[in-house]
Design a protein around this motif. Structure first.
Motif, PDB file in Angstrom:
ATOM      1  N   SER A  88      -6.235  -2.536   3.559  1.00 18.85           N
ATOM      2  CA  SER A  88      -6.477  -1.095   3.453  1.00 18.85           C
ATOM      3  C   SER A  88      -7.492  -0.864   2.339  1.00 18.85           C
ATOM      4  CB  SER A  88      -5.169  -0.330   3.251  1.00 18.85           C
ATOM      5  OG  SER A  88      -4.508  -0.763   2.084  1.00 18.85           O
ATOM      6  N   TYR A  89      -7.113  -0.211   1.281  1.00 18.62           N
ATOM      7  CA  TYR A  89      -8.015  -0.005   0.155  1.00 18.62           C
ATOM      8  C   TYR A  89      -7.694  -1.065  -0.892  1.00 18.62           C
ATOM      9  CZ  TYR A  89      -9.349   4.347   2.326  1.00 18.62           C
ATOM     10  OH  TYR A  89      -9.821   5.289   3.205  1.00 18.62           O
ATOM     11  N   ASP A  90      -8.492  -2.116  -0.922  1.00 23.86           N
ATOM     12  CA  ASP A  90      -8.199  -3.274  -1.755  1.00 23.86           C
ATOM     13  C   ASP A  90      -8.105  -2.952  -3.240  1.00 23.86           C
ATOM     14  OD1 ASP A  90      -7.968  -5.022   0.385  1.00 23.86           O
ATOM     15  OD2 ASP A  90     -10.099  -5.526   0.359  1.00 23.86           O
ATOM     16  N   LEU A  91      -8.862  -2.000  -3.715  1.00 23.89           N
ATOM     17  CA  LEU A  91      -8.804  -1.650  -5.131  1.00 23.89           C
ATOM     18  C   LEU A  91      -7.415  -1.126  -5.491  1.00 23.89           C
ATOM     19  CD1 LEU A  91     -10.409  -1.498  -7.732  1.00 23.89           C
ATOM     20  CD2 LEU A  91     -11.059   0.821  -7.121  1.00 23.89           C
ATOM     21  N   VAL A  92      -6.808  -0.408  -4.562  1.00 23.04           N
ATOM     22  CA  VAL A  92      -5.497   0.203  -4.809  1.00 23.04           C
ATOM     23  C   VAL A  92      -4.351  -0.778  -4.570  1.00 23.04           C
ATOM     24  CG1 VAL A  92      -3.910   2.031  -4.077  1.00 23.04           C
ATOM     25  CG2 VAL A  92      -6.366   2.495  -4.225  1.00 23.04           C
ATOM     26  N   ASP A  93      -4.347  -1.445  -3.429  1.00 25.63           N
ATOM     27  CA  ASP A  93      -3.153  -2.222  -3.090  1.00 25.63           C
ATOM     28  C   ASP A  93      -3.383  -3.722  -2.938  1.00 25.63           C
ATOM     29  OD1 ASP A  93      -4.429  -2.217  -0.669  1.00 25.63           O
ATOM     30  OD2 ASP A  93      -2.759  -1.412   0.478  1.00 25.63           O
ATOM     31  N   GLY A  96      -7.689  -5.221  -6.412  1.00 27.74           N
ATOM     32  CA  GLY A  96      -9.138  -5.310  -6.459  1.00 27.74           C
ATOM     33  C   GLY A  96      -9.743  -6.476  -5.703  1.00 27.74           C
ATOM     34  N   ARG A  97      -8.901  -7.370  -5.179  1.00 26.53           N
ATOM     35  CA  ARG A  97      -9.419  -8.504  -4.403  1.00 26.53           C
ATOM     36  C   ARG A  97      -9.722  -8.034  -2.991  1.00 26.53           C
ATOM     37  NH1 ARG A  97      -4.417 -11.305  -6.427  1.00 26.53           N
ATOM     38  NH2 ARG A  97      -3.711 -10.319  -4.525  1.00 26.53           N
TER      39      ARG A  97
END
Length: 184
Positions: free
Chosen positions: A62-67, A70-71
């Motif tokens: 989904s949103y890598d920065l959030v969940d 950051g990878r």
């Protein structure tokens, strides 16, 4: 229970017929307080979409920065992730509870923040080609303070934002040119 959000927050992308069908997660959390549905079309055969669902073992997509701290979620298939076994970790906070190869993954999570959650991802052939990727989440929100109020207020719209991105990413990756070992 009166829903605090518009219907689209609870049923995004799904049809009434899809919501009427049984899902594997129904047996894991009968009588759940909330039912949420998410669905997208994928321009790829079901077996390729399912293979990308298996990637949830290593990343949320989904949103890598959030969940994902950051990878970046992998953009190529990881060999062996389609070898599923009940109990495997999925998206860090879930455990694989059941699966039907090529068709569905079902996972569960129990925690203080969100409460009890069961989710089934199903992949079906779509008339005219491609696939239909439908997810159903069953939730008994956390009741313990201080998490209960934020979970109740933010879980459904937050899930919509995150799972919408997840399903769209999986559909897009599956639709790309077939990668060796992609199962399609």
């Amino acid at each position: 229970m009166r829903r605090p959000w518009p219907d689209a927050v609870w049923t995004w992308g799904s049809t009434a017929a899809e919501r009427a069908e049984p899902f594997p997660c129904d047996a894991l959390l009968p009588g759940a307080e909330w039912e949420l549905y998410r669905a997208v079309d994928a321009q790829a055969p079901p077996e390729r979409v399912f293979r990308w669902l298996c990637q949830l073992r290593v990343a949320p997509y989904s949103y890598d920065l959030v969940d994902n701290r950051g990878r970046r979620s992998p953009r190529t298939l990881t060999p062996g992730l389609d070898r599923l076994a009940v109990g495997q970790r999925i998206m860090s906070m879930f455990r694989l509870a059941a699966f039907e190869p090529g068709r569905s993954l079902t996972a569960v999570s129990r925690g203080r923040l969100f409460g009890e959650v069961a989710v089934s991802y199903t992949v079906r052939p779509r008339r005219g080609g491609g696939s239909r990727l439908v997810a159903k989440l069953l939730v008994n929100p956390s009741r313990g303070w201080p998490w209960s109020l934020p979970a109740r207020l933010l879980l459904a719209p937050g899930d919509l934002v995150m799972m919408r991105r997840q399903l769209l990413n999986i559909a897009a990756l599956a639709a790309r040119e077939t990668v060796p070992g992609a199962g399609g």
